[in-house]
Design an enzyme around this catalytic site. Sequence first.
Site, PDB file in Angstrom:
ATOM      1  CE1 TYR A 165     -54.954  -9.994  13.214  1.00 50.56           C
ATOM      2  CE2 TYR A 165     -56.725  -8.380  13.209  1.00 50.56           C
ATOM      3  CZ  TYR A 165     -55.545  -8.860  12.687  1.00 50.56           C
ATOM      4  OH  TYR A 165     -54.947  -8.201  11.644  1.00 50.56           O
ATOM      5  CE  LYS A 182     -44.304   4.621  17.793  1.00 49.49           C
ATOM      6  NZ  LYS A 182     -43.717   3.632  16.844  1.00 49.49           N
TER       7      LYS A 182
END
Length: 383
Positions: A78, A117
Site C-alpha cells: 500500500y 462507508k
Amino acid sequence: MFALLSRLYKIFYPPVVPKADAPIRFGILGAAAIAPPALVLPAKSHPEVVLKGVAARDRSRAEKFAREHGVEKVYDSYEDLLNDPEIDAIYNPLPNGLHYEWTMRALAAGKHVLCEKPMADTAEEVREMFALAEEKNLVLLEAFHYRFHPAAQKAKAILDSGELGAVQSTEIQFQLPPGIIKAGDIRYDLALGGGVMMDVGCYAMNILRFLTGAEPTAVLAAAHEPPPFPADPKIDHRSTAALAFPRDVTGSLSVDFGRRKVWGVIPPLPNIRAIVRCVGGELELVNFVFPTVWHYIQVRPKVGAERTEKAYTYEEAGMEGKGEDWWLTYRYQLEAFVDALKGRKPAHWISKEDSISNLTWIEEVYKKTGYGPRPRSEFKLAA
C-alpha cells in the site's frame, strides 16, 4: 422487462469511452469484492478516469485483480502505491477498521480519497480525517453511493416540495436474506469495525437522516441481537432503533444480516425500503440501495390519487445532472467525485458534517444497548 434487461446488459458491459487529457489516475487499496462494481465498471464509461494501480497485502491477489480488470500497475505494498506521484486519487474499500489508517496515510501522501462507508470506526476518527483533508486542500468523500442516484434525490424533492406536508415519522428497513453474511465474515470481527449497524445499518441511519431532513436529538430505544453462532459479545447480527428528531418527529430503523425464514422454512427476499409518513400522506421508496436494477417511489396523498414514480436519470427526476438510465449508483457517485476534483459543481455531495453525524448516531445506538462504539484505530500519523 426490456428496459430492465437493457440496463443490466449495460451495467455489466458499459461502453468503453476514449480517455480525455489529464484524467484522474486512481489507485485501489486492496482487491475487495466491492471494487469492481464501485469503481472498475464505472471507470470504463468515464472519460476522465483511469485505473492506474492496485496494491493488496498479497501481491498475487493484486496481480490477479489487475489482469481481470485492466489495471495498469501492481505495487508491492500500500505504501508503494501511495508514494507513486502518478497516482492522483485513492479508492479505499478496505475493512471498516482500516479506513482511518489508510485514508490518513493517503491524505498525508497528498492523494484525494474516495472512502467506503462507514468512513471509520468512530466519529472522532472521521473528524480527524476531514481535518487533515482540509489542511492538505484535498477532496475526501464517504461513498454513500445511493445518495447520488436520481431515485433518492427525487424522493427527497417530493418531500421537500411540501406536497405531503410536514414529516411526522420515517421508517427504514434494510434486511438481508439468511446465508449472505456467513460466520467468519469480517463483518463479525469487532477489531475491524464489525456489526450490522456498521454495515447495512450505516445506510439505514444515513437515509433516515436524509429523508427526515433533520438531525436526531436522542436515541429513544435500541436493541441488538447477537449472531446465531459464537461471536464477540459486542457484535450485533440484528438491530432496531427508535430516534427522536426536532418538532416531535420520530424515526426508526430495522437492520438484519439474515431475516428469519417465513414459517421457519421459506427463505425471504431482501427488504430494502424507506417509508416517510407526513401530515398529508405517505411516501415509500423501495430498493434505494440498488435502484438502477429496479425501484419505485410510491406517493400516497391523503387527498388525491396515489401514484408511482421512478427516476433512473436526473432528466426523469426533473433535475439538472448528467446520467444514463443504466448508470449504477456508483457511476453517479464517480461523476460527482471527479467533478469535485476538476473544480466543477457536483450534482450532489456528502458533506463533512453529514459523515460525522452519521457515525455519531450509530455510536449513540450502540451506547444505548450497552454494546458500546467500535474500538478506534491504534494508528497514529507521524508528525
